[in-house]
Structure formats: C-alpha cells, structure tokens
Scaffold this motif. Sequence first.
Motif, PDB file in Angstrom:
ATOM      1  N   ASP A   1       0.866  -1.176   0.000  1.00  0.00           N
ATOM      2  CA  ASP A   1       0.000   0.000   0.000  1.00  0.00           C
ATOM      3  C   ASP A   1       0.905   1.229   0.000  1.00  0.00           C
ATOM      4  O   ASP A   1       1.570   1.500   1.002  1.00  0.00           O
ATOM      5  N   PRO A   2       0.974   1.979  -1.094  1.00  0.00           N
ATOM      6  CA  PRO A   2       1.909   3.114  -1.132  1.00  0.00           C
ATOM      7  C   PRO A   2       1.595   4.187  -0.100  1.00  0.00           C
ATOM      8  O   PRO A   2       2.503   4.887   0.366  1.00  0.00           O
ATOM      9  N   GLU A   3       0.328   4.302   0.288  1.00  0.00           N
ATOM     10  CA  GLU A   3      -0.042   5.315   1.280  1.00  0.00           C
ATOM     11  C   GLU A   3       0.439   4.935   2.678  1.00  0.00           C
ATOM     12  O   GLU A   3       0.478   5.778   3.580  1.00  0.00           O
ATOM     13  N   ALA A   4       0.806   3.670   2.867  1.00  0.00           N
ATOM     14  CA  ALA A   4       1.276   3.215   4.185  1.00  0.00           C
ATOM     15  C   ALA A   4       2.783   3.347   4.367  1.00  0.00           C
ATOM     16  O   ALA A   4       3.286   3.134   5.475  1.00  0.00           O
ATOM     17  N   ILE A   5       3.504   3.704   3.292  1.00  0.00           N
ATOM     18  CA  ILE A   5       4.958   3.838   3.395  1.00  0.00           C
ATOM     19  C   ILE A   5       5.295   4.888   4.455  1.00  0.00           C
ATOM     20  O   ILE A   5       4.816   6.015   4.417  1.00  0.00           O
ATOM     21  N   GLY A   6       6.100   4.497   5.420  1.00  0.00           N
ATOM     22  CA  GLY A   6       6.510   5.406   6.484  1.00  0.00           C
ATOM     23  C   GLY A   6       5.502   5.570   7.601  1.00  0.00           C
ATOM     24  O   GLY A   6       5.775   6.277   8.576  1.00  0.00           O
ATOM     25  N   ARG A   7       4.338   4.912   7.495  1.00  0.00           N
ATOM     26  CA  ARG A   7       3.280   5.083   8.502  1.00  0.00           C
ATOM     27  C   ARG A   7       2.969   3.793   9.257  1.00  0.00           C
ATOM     28  O   ARG A   7       2.797   3.806  10.472  1.00  0.00           O
ATOM     29  N   ARG A   8       2.887   2.702   8.512  1.00  0.00           N
ATOM     30  CA  ARG A   8       2.532   1.408   9.109  1.00  0.00           C
ATOM     31  C   ARG A   8       3.049   0.314   8.185  1.00  0.00           C
ATOM     32  O   ARG A   8       3.628   0.603   7.145  1.00  0.00           O
ATOM     33  N   ASP A   9       2.841  -0.929   8.572  1.00  0.00           N
ATOM     34  CA  ASP A   9       3.263  -2.042   7.724  1.00  0.00           C
ATOM     35  C   ASP A   9       2.563  -1.921   6.365  1.00  0.00           C
ATOM     36  O   ASP A   9       1.333  -1.971   6.287  1.00  0.00           O
ATOM     37  N   PRO A  10       3.319  -1.762   5.267  1.00  0.00           N
ATOM     38  CA  PRO A  10       2.673  -1.531   3.975  1.00  0.00           C
ATOM     39  C   PRO A  10       2.304  -2.794   3.208  1.00  0.00           C
ATOM     40  O   PRO A  10       1.671  -2.703   2.153  1.00  0.00           O
ATOM     41  N   VAL A  11       2.686  -3.981   3.701  1.00  0.00           N
ATOM     42  CA  VAL A  11       2.501  -5.202   2.935  1.00  0.00           C
ATOM     43  C   VAL A  11       1.023  -5.599   2.877  1.00  0.00           C
ATOM     44  O   VAL A  11       0.375  -5.798   3.904  1.00  0.00           O
ATOM     45  N   LEU A  12       0.501  -5.697   1.646  1.00  0.00           N
ATOM     46  CA  LEU A  12      -0.868  -6.151   1.422  1.00  0.00           C
ATOM     47  C   LEU A  12      -0.923  -7.640   1.110  1.00  0.00           C
ATOM     48  O   LEU A  12      -1.843  -8.340   1.536  1.00  0.00           O
ATOM     49  N   ARG A  13       0.088  -8.097   0.365  1.00  0.00           N
ATOM     50  CA  ARG A  13       0.085  -9.489  -0.083  1.00  0.00           C
ATOM     51  C   ARG A  13       1.479  -9.842  -0.588  1.00  0.00           C
ATOM     52  O   ARG A  13       2.248  -8.949  -0.969  1.00  0.00           O
ATOM     53  N   GLU A  14       1.814 -11.141  -0.607  1.00  0.00           N
ATOM     54  CA  GLU A  14       3.094 -11.569  -1.155  1.00  0.00           C
ATOM     55  C   GLU A  14       2.970 -12.921  -1.829  1.00  0.00           C
ATOM     56  O   GLU A  14       2.053 -13.693  -1.534  1.00  0.00           O
ATOM     57  N   TRP A  15       3.886 -13.166  -2.753  1.00  0.00           N
ATOM     58  CA  TRP A  15       3.929 -14.400  -3.525  1.00  0.00           C
ATOM     59  C   TRP A  15       5.357 -14.942  -3.526  1.00  0.00           C
ATOM     60  O   TRP A  15       6.326 -14.169  -3.547  1.00  0.00           O
ATOM     61  N   ALA A  16       5.505 -16.245  -3.557  1.00  0.00           N
ATOM     62  CA  ALA A  16       6.805 -16.865  -3.805  1.00  0.00           C
ATOM     63  C   ALA A  16       7.072 -16.861  -5.306  1.00  0.00           C
ATOM     64  O   ALA A  16       6.141 -16.874  -6.119  1.00  0.00           O
TER      65      ALA A  16
END
Length: 301
Positions: free
Chosen positions: A129-144
């Motif tokens: 989530d680009p709006e979360a950069i510097g504010r909170r954990d920005p990770v929405l999802r991840e893939w291997a």
Amino acid sequence: MFGGAARWAAVALVSLLVAGCRVDGGGTAGDTQAAQGCVREQRCVRVDFPFRHFVPQGLALAPGNAAYLSGYQWKPQRGRRHCQVVKVDRRSGAVLAASLLPECRHGGGAVLTRHGLWVTGPSRLWLLDPEAIGRRDPVLREWAVDKPITASTLTTTGSGLLMATFAQSAEGHTYGFDFAQLMAPGATTLVDRGEGAGRVAASTVRDSPAWVQGVTHDRRGTWFASSSTYCGALTLPSGRRVALVPGAEGLGFDHKGDLWVVSESSAGPYALAGDRPRTPTLTRIPAAELRTGGEPDCAWD
C-alpha cells in the motif's frame, strides 16, 4: 564500438549525466557548469538518504513529482541486506517517507499500478500500500517466485506484470503474469509453467538482453536497461541500443515521454570505491535524446 558523431553524442550525454551531481564537488570548470545546468534543468537529482549506504535498485514513478525507490542497505553479509522502500520528490531529491521490509532482500524492481506498489526480491514478490509507506506495515500481499525465475526487476503492461531476470553470460528471460491470475484468491506462487494449487504460470516468456537491471513498457514495447556500475546500455523496443547512465537500474517514462533512470553507481559503497563514475541518483533523459544517442561500449559487449 562508437563511430564519428554518434560516439561523440553518446559520450557527451553520459558525461553530462555523470557530471550532473558530483558527490565530491570536484572537476573542471566545464564539469561545474554542466552540473549546474543539469540540476537547474532537473535532469539530475541527488537523493540524500536518511540511512547509511542505501543502494537504489527499483524505480516506480508516481503521480505529480513523486517516485518510489526500492533497494537495500549494503552490508558485508548478503543475508542482512534488508530492503527499504523510499518515497522521494524527484524535483528536489527530498525523502518524503521510508519503510523497511524485513523479509525482503535486494528489492530489485518496483512498479506502481492500480493495485498498489509492487516490489521484487530474488525469490518473492510483494504488493504494498503506497499510502502506508513510512506510517505502518505496507505489505498487502506476497507471492513466492520459483526457479528458474529470478525476480530481478519488473514493470507493468497494463494488464499484468513483466518480470525480467538478470544474466551475465547469456541472454536472460522476461516472464509475463496476468493480473487476473495474480490477484485471484489462493494464488501464492509464480512459476514458469505448469498448473497446481496456488500456482500462477507465466502467460508469456521471451528472451531479454544480458545484464538486465531494469525494465519498463509503453505503447511502443518493452525497454531494457543493462548495466554494471561502470557502464550502461538501453535496449529499445526496436532492438537498437543506446548509451545509458552507468549503474542504470529501474527506469520509467513520465507523462511527457522523458525517461527517468535510477543509478546504483550513486550509492555510498560504489562512490567510496573511487573507481566508478560519479552518477546522480536520478537522471531524466529527454525523449529526443533517446532517438539520437550513440551505441554503448560496455565491457560485456
């Protein structure tokens, strides 16, 4: 090899870009004038990162004058080179926000889409989530990301992602993945082929140039940045190659058609080595110069 006027044009362009934001303030009067002009025209931007030895890799242009840079803090131990994502003002180089991604290493590519900010590590892909950069954990999802794919860098075609692999001794490959399949519930792993639970198979596979460090795509096709910290080359959709700023990594076109490039040669570890060109963090290359630049003369050619 270069020849005649084409060689002069390419060398002049690269010399201007390298002189543009000299870290040491040295050089001749001509260098100083070139540097001042390059900065004044907002062709060269140096970013003073708030943490030591950040090595920029990916570049995602954002609306307005912002950009997101992905990369890592250099450490002797590769396993400790954690990713950082940094939002900057590409007019001034000011750092606007930054986040650490503890599970990420390298951070080789970044691109912004309607879904969010995508960042790659060699064997993983993150959606932030680009709006979360510097504010909170920005990770929405991840893939291997499974072998033989290495998630060196990436861009978007509008309907999906293109993921390019870095290869030194031979051509690499670029893998295409459709957003519909990537974003499907339960999708967990990117693979080159084959079906199975959670697997997202590449919809396209194509060859890409050697030494690819960055990739971008527009209506004309796919553009590749190949580089070492000493030299750079841009492969156009036509297959033609032109000289590019040394250490070129992530790249992308702005709304005017100018090409922005981030250079890892600007990073502290390489600058302190003393034998690399002193490049700005960000370089803007006007569209017209992409049509007139001469061929590169890099050691791997």
